[in-house]
Design a protein around this motif. Sequence first.
Motif, mmCIF file in Angstrom:
data_model
loop_
_atom_site.group_PDB
_atom_site.id
_atom_site.type_symbol
_atom_site.label_atom_id
_atom_site.label_comp_id
_atom_site.label_asym_id
_atom_site.label_seq_id
_atom_site.Cartn_x
_atom_site.Cartn_y
_atom_site.Cartn_z
ATOM 1 N N THR A 147 0.844 -1.206 0.000
ATOM 2 C CA THR A 147 0.000 0.000 0.000
ATOM 3 C C THR A 147 0.874 1.249 0.000
ATOM 4 O OG1 THR A 147 -1.764 -1.125 1.187
ATOM 5 C CG2 THR A 147 -1.741 1.281 1.316
ATOM 6 N N ASP A 170 -1.807 -0.994 -3.930
ATOM 7 C CA ASP A 170 -3.043 -0.354 -3.471
ATOM 8 C C ASP A 170 -2.702 1.089 -3.104
ATOM 9 O OD1 ASP A 170 -4.640 -2.657 -3.662
ATOM 10 O OD2 ASP A 170 -3.740 -3.408 -1.796
ATOM 11 N N LEU A 172 -3.820 4.632 -1.126
ATOM 12 C CA LEU A 172 -4.619 5.460 -0.225
ATOM 13 C C LEU A 172 -4.261 6.907 -0.529
ATOM 14 C CD1 LEU A 172 -4.006 3.763 3.266
ATOM 15 C CD2 LEU A 172 -6.004 3.521 1.766
ATOM 16 N N PRO A 181 -11.624 10.246 -7.081
ATOM 17 C CA PRO A 181 -10.713 9.110 -6.840
ATOM 18 C C PRO A 181 -10.416 8.296 -8.099
ATOM 19 C CG PRO A 181 -12.899 8.613 -5.996
ATOM 20 C CD PRO A 181 -12.961 10.015 -6.507
ATOM 21 N N SER A 196 -9.481 3.196 -9.538
ATOM 22 C CA SER A 196 -9.802 4.117 -8.443
ATOM 23 C C SER A 196 -8.821 3.975 -7.295
ATOM 24 C CB SER A 196 -11.192 3.798 -7.906
ATOM 25 O OG SER A 196 -12.104 4.758 -8.338
ATOM 26 N N LYS A 198 -8.263 4.680 -3.054
ATOM 27 C CA LYS A 198 -9.149 4.750 -1.890
ATOM 28 C C LYS A 198 -8.963 6.121 -1.228
ATOM 29 C CE LYS A 198 -10.434 2.360 2.276
ATOM 30 N NZ LYS A 198 -9.752 2.088 3.511
ATOM 31 N N ALA A 200 -8.767 8.533 1.655
ATOM 32 C CA ALA A 200 -8.401 8.251 3.048
ATOM 33 C C ALA A 200 -8.228 9.547 3.829
ATOM 34 C CB ALA A 200 -7.095 7.464 3.079
#
Length: 316
Positions: A147, A170, A172, A181, A196, A198, A200
């Motif tokens: 991430t 991933d 954020l 996003p 997309s 996320k 956060a």
Amino acid sequence: MIKILANDGIDPAGKALLEAAGFFIDTVNIPQDELPARLNEYDAITVRSATKVRKALLDACPNIKLVGRGGVGVDNIDVDYAKEKGVAVFNTPASSSLSVAELVFGHLFTGVRFLYESNRRMPAEGNTKFNDLKKAYAKGIELRGKTIGILGFGRIGREVAKVAIGLGMDVLAYDLFPFNPEVELTLGGGIQVKASVKVATKEEVITQSDFISLHVPFTDKPVLGAEELAQVKKGVGLVNCSRGGTIDELALIDALNSGKVGFAGLDVFDNEPTPREEILKHPKISLTPHIGAATNEAQERIGVELANLIIGYFNK
Ligand SMILES: O=C(O)[C@H](O)COP(=O)(O)O
């Protein structure tokens, strides 16, 4: 004839456009302390981040009608004061995003495979310690599946997200302002893919990311200070290709020494152009000398964008 001083240089493509439009471009580099006495011969100045265009310089040179920043950050220009005096200020916010994003991944790949340290140690120790070094750098990790947290989701943050998604990471993302996003990636062969990130909070980015990349302007308070660095995942990799001062450097050194932060990739520093020794010599910091926008492609796009802005302004 309009005379322009390109004090930190300008790409030949931009220079050619300006000359074709009838402007005179001087690419001599006048030292900062001589500018007050010499800049008034010109109608406009273009700069990168090296030359400072502060209030005193603007006051000393009333002939200057335009300040062009070939790049994004305008923290080296007293923009509000210039505008108050009727001096136009332009920058080129879109032209360098991809180059900065690619440098972020340069630092990330370097960090997860210890390139910064092995490049320093192999020439010194390689012949006698090759197998020791092989062992020392055996615990690399892959980026795929990890991430990345992006603090600041403007143009550059979005480019970073696209590369990350392309690598199977991933994402954020946090920004002070609401944002879309969805990002659109252009893959090899011109294939377009929508994906997309996320959305956060800043806290989620700080506490849940394996890597954090900053894409924020300089303000008087660091985005990552001692308090925030205490909350990161142990071993996080940090990359700063935004502005010096957005990570508290002393707190970063402590966090690297304690192992809380695994490595840092820094393109920007508190005291540019003279970063502190503890940063320059730190074995867990990958260093570049503020070169996020320093690619042939970005500089050409910047030169052309700036030239068109200048031509548009003086020909309006
Ligand atoms: O703000 C920018 O555009 C980047 O920090 C690049 O700065 P530079 O033009 O001095 O390389």
